[in-house]
Design an enzyme around this catalytic site. Sequence first.
Site, PDB file in Angstrom:
ATOM      1  N   CYS A   1       0.461  -1.081   4.464  1.00  0.00           N
ATOM      2  CA  CYS A   1       0.874  -2.240   5.259  1.00  0.00           C
ATOM      3  C   CYS A   1       0.965  -1.820   6.720  1.00  0.00           C
ATOM      4  O   CYS A   1       1.971  -2.046   7.388  1.00  0.00           O
ATOM      5  CB  CYS A   1       2.223  -2.780   4.786  1.00  0.00           C
ATOM      6  SG  CYS A   1       2.189  -3.555   3.171  1.00  0.00           S
TER       7      CYS A   1
ATOM      8  N   ALA B   1       5.468   2.455  -7.140  1.00  0.00           N
ATOM      9  CA  ALA B   1       5.532   1.116  -7.723  1.00  0.00           C
ATOM     10  C   ALA B   1       6.707   0.253  -7.296  1.00  0.00           C
ATOM     11  O   ALA B   1       6.600  -0.974  -7.311  1.00  0.00           O
ATOM     12  CB  ALA B   1       5.533   1.231  -9.253  1.00  0.00           C
ATOM     13  N   ALA B   2       7.860   0.840  -6.976  1.00  0.00           N
ATOM     14  CA  ALA B   2       9.048   0.025  -6.683  1.00  0.00           C
ATOM     15  C   ALA B   2       8.821  -0.847  -5.443  1.00  0.00           C
ATOM     16  O   ALA B   2       8.130  -0.422  -4.506  1.00  0.00           O
ATOM     17  CB  ALA B   2      10.256   0.936  -6.474  1.00  0.00           C
ATOM     18  N   PRO B   3       9.366  -2.068  -5.453  1.00  0.00           N
ATOM     19  CA  PRO B   3      10.259  -2.668  -6.454  1.00  0.00           C
ATOM     20  C   PRO B   3       9.551  -3.401  -7.595  1.00  0.00           C
ATOM     21  O   PRO B   3      10.202  -4.005  -8.424  1.00  0.00           O
ATOM     22  CB  PRO B   3      11.072  -3.658  -5.626  1.00  0.00           C
ATOM     23  CG  PRO B   3      10.127  -4.110  -4.568  1.00  0.00           C
ATOM     24  CD  PRO B   3       9.288  -2.898  -4.228  1.00  0.00           C
ATOM     25  N   GLY B   4       8.210  -3.396  -7.614  1.00  0.00           N
ATOM     26  CA  GLY B   4       7.517  -3.949  -8.775  1.00  0.00           C
ATOM     27  C   GLY B   4       6.606  -5.124  -8.516  1.00  0.00           C
ATOM     28  O   GLY B   4       6.040  -5.682  -9.456  1.00  0.00           O
ATOM     29  N   GLY B   5       6.433  -5.522  -7.262  1.00  0.00           N
ATOM     30  CA  GLY B   5       5.565  -6.664  -6.978  1.00  0.00           C
ATOM     31  C   GLY B   5       4.146  -6.460  -7.459  1.00  0.00           C
ATOM     32  O   GLY B   5       3.530  -7.355  -8.049  1.00  0.00           O
ATOM     33  N   LYS B   6       3.612  -5.279  -7.238  1.00  0.00           N
ATOM     34  CA  LYS B   6       2.240  -4.997  -7.649  1.00  0.00           C
ATOM     35  C   LYS B   6       2.174  -4.639  -9.137  1.00  0.00           C
ATOM     36  O   LYS B   6       1.236  -5.022  -9.838  1.00  0.00           O
ATOM     37  CB  LYS B   6       1.661  -3.889  -6.773  1.00  0.00           C
ATOM     38  CG  LYS B   6       1.593  -4.291  -5.288  1.00  0.00           C
ATOM     39  CD  LYS B   6       1.178  -3.136  -4.393  1.00  0.00           C
ATOM     40  CE  LYS B   6       1.103  -3.595  -2.939  1.00  0.00           C
ATOM     41  NZ  LYS B   6       2.418  -3.985  -2.382  1.00  0.00           N
TER      42      LYS B   6
ATOM     43  N   ASP C   1      -0.240   2.372  -3.359  1.00  0.00           N
ATOM     44  CA  ASP C   1       0.289   1.687  -2.188  1.00  0.00           C
ATOM     45  C   ASP C   1       1.290   2.654  -1.573  1.00  0.00           C
ATOM     46  O   ASP C   1       2.495   2.543  -1.777  1.00  0.00           O
ATOM     47  CB  ASP C   1       0.947   0.364  -2.581  1.00  0.00           C
ATOM     48  CG  ASP C   1       1.334  -0.470  -1.372  1.00  0.00           C
ATOM     49  OD1 ASP C   1       0.481  -0.663  -0.497  1.00  0.00           O
ATOM     50  OD2 ASP C   1       2.496  -0.922  -1.309  1.00  0.00           O
TER      51      ASP C   1
ATOM     52  N   ARG D   1      15.349   3.216  -6.535  1.00  0.00           N
ATOM     53  CA  ARG D   1      14.351   2.152  -6.359  1.00  0.00           C
ATOM     54  C   ARG D   1      13.702   1.786  -7.690  1.00  0.00           C
ATOM     55  O   ARG D   1      13.337   0.636  -7.920  1.00  0.00           O
ATOM     56  CB  ARG D   1      13.280   2.610  -5.357  1.00  0.00           C
ATOM     57  CG  ARG D   1      13.725   2.541  -3.911  1.00  0.00           C
ATOM     58  CD  ARG D   1      12.712   3.202  -2.981  1.00  0.00           C
ATOM     59  NE  ARG D   1      11.356   2.723  -3.202  1.00  0.00           N
ATOM     60  CZ  ARG D   1      10.864   1.611  -2.683  1.00  0.00           C
ATOM     61  NH1 ARG D   1      11.621   0.846  -1.915  1.00  0.00           N
ATOM     62  NH2 ARG D   1       9.612   1.260  -2.911  1.00  0.00           N
TER      63      ARG D   1
END
Length: 476
Positions: free
Chosen positions: A233, A112-117, A180, A140
């Site tokens: 990505c 999950a880090a840094p939290g965008g999703k 991710d 992180r």
Amino acid sequence: MNLPEEYICRMRNLLGDEELEQYLAALDEPRLYGLRVNTSKITTEEFEKIAPFPIRKIPYIENGYFYDGEKYQPAKHPYYFAGLYYLQDPSAMTPASRLPVSPGDRVLDLCAAPGGKSTELAAGLRGEGLLVANDISAKRAKALQKNIELFGFANTLITTEYPEKLAVYFPSFFDKILIDAPWSGEGMFRKDPDMVKAWDEASPSRYAAMQEDIVRHALPMLAPGGYLLYSTCTFSPLEDEGTVMKILKMDPELHPVDIDGYEGFSPGRPDAVPEGVDCLKKCVRIFPHKMEGEGHFLALFRKDGTKEDPVFVRKKKSDRKSLSKEERFLWEEFAEGLNREFGTDRIETHDGKLFYEEDGLPSVNGLRFLRKGVFLGECKKNRFEPSQALAMTLRMEEYENTLNLPADDERVIRYLKGETLLSENRASNGGQSAGTGDEPPGDGWVLVCVDGFPLGWGKKTQNTIKNKYHSSWRLM
């Protein structure tokens, strides 16, 4: 851009000569900058009216916008500190936007880090259900925690565990899972040229092995009827379609499903991996020469069956520690100024620090975690000090004593830098006024806001508002 010859050769095999040239030309174009509106605090229509710099809609993200990152600095604007938007690469917004999260879901963001999703997934819950945001790196995960608290989410559990440990606690638990996974980063070469230097021919193989291990432990946590979204990505077929094939072999109850489309999306490539199957075309590839964004890959799966209530493997006695008589008194004294209910039956104490748990948070005995629910604040000698996280969870109308300043008021920047504010009757002597033209706030704790959105706390005594903004969040 100076790319490794081995990488160019592989991209030629994937794209062909003509399309390779288009791709390489796109890498020489300027990178794109994006922000995603926090719809748990403000609608996109409302944000468009108050946006402090020019924005342009990202056509494939409902709440996403382009901005000129060479000219403007959104991370220094007060609205950023109010949690109204998250700065994120446009294509990186796609995974969370394509996982169909609904209020009441139990959701896992595994890497999950840094939290965008995570922040987008939590917004989709609308305050109902549970988000477990996990990252194995405690360092992180601190950035993850800050972003979740900045956005004001209460129904969250932030863990720092390996997937296999989580799988013991959450068998068939989650309705939605986002993976991710770590990737070789080929899709981010334009955004971050340093990733080019870190790439070598063996990178895809190394990351594919990591992805397989992560996925293997994540799959048992998906509930019947649930959805799993896998994303990277990178352009490497080994990490993209190759991992999708492994997922299909690991769990025959999982089936790829269509992803909400956009004209710039490209289908997955069955021919890119051995034993490729036609359903790989349901996956999505994002190329910078076909749309406005960096490189990305997405695959969405649904598990057979229907949603059922989860059964916890480890049912231990609750680890909740009830408030002492003094702690209860100090909290209730502070809570008199709240217009929102925080039932004391859901508040637990750890060495004087009070935490509030929303419904649905399980026991986490034995798990490493940074935050469970909302950190309300700390009981100290004869007083309760509210936390930054509590301020961000509230709406302005949920606290009685507020100081609401317009975004262009210089006092907002002074506050974000940690400076003391002075009240109206001191301003005439050259000080900075804390009033807004209305009645100044009363003595005691003050919720400082910008255009109606909370920023943090101050403590007013007579003519001075002492700054209580979180020191590590301050504007530098």
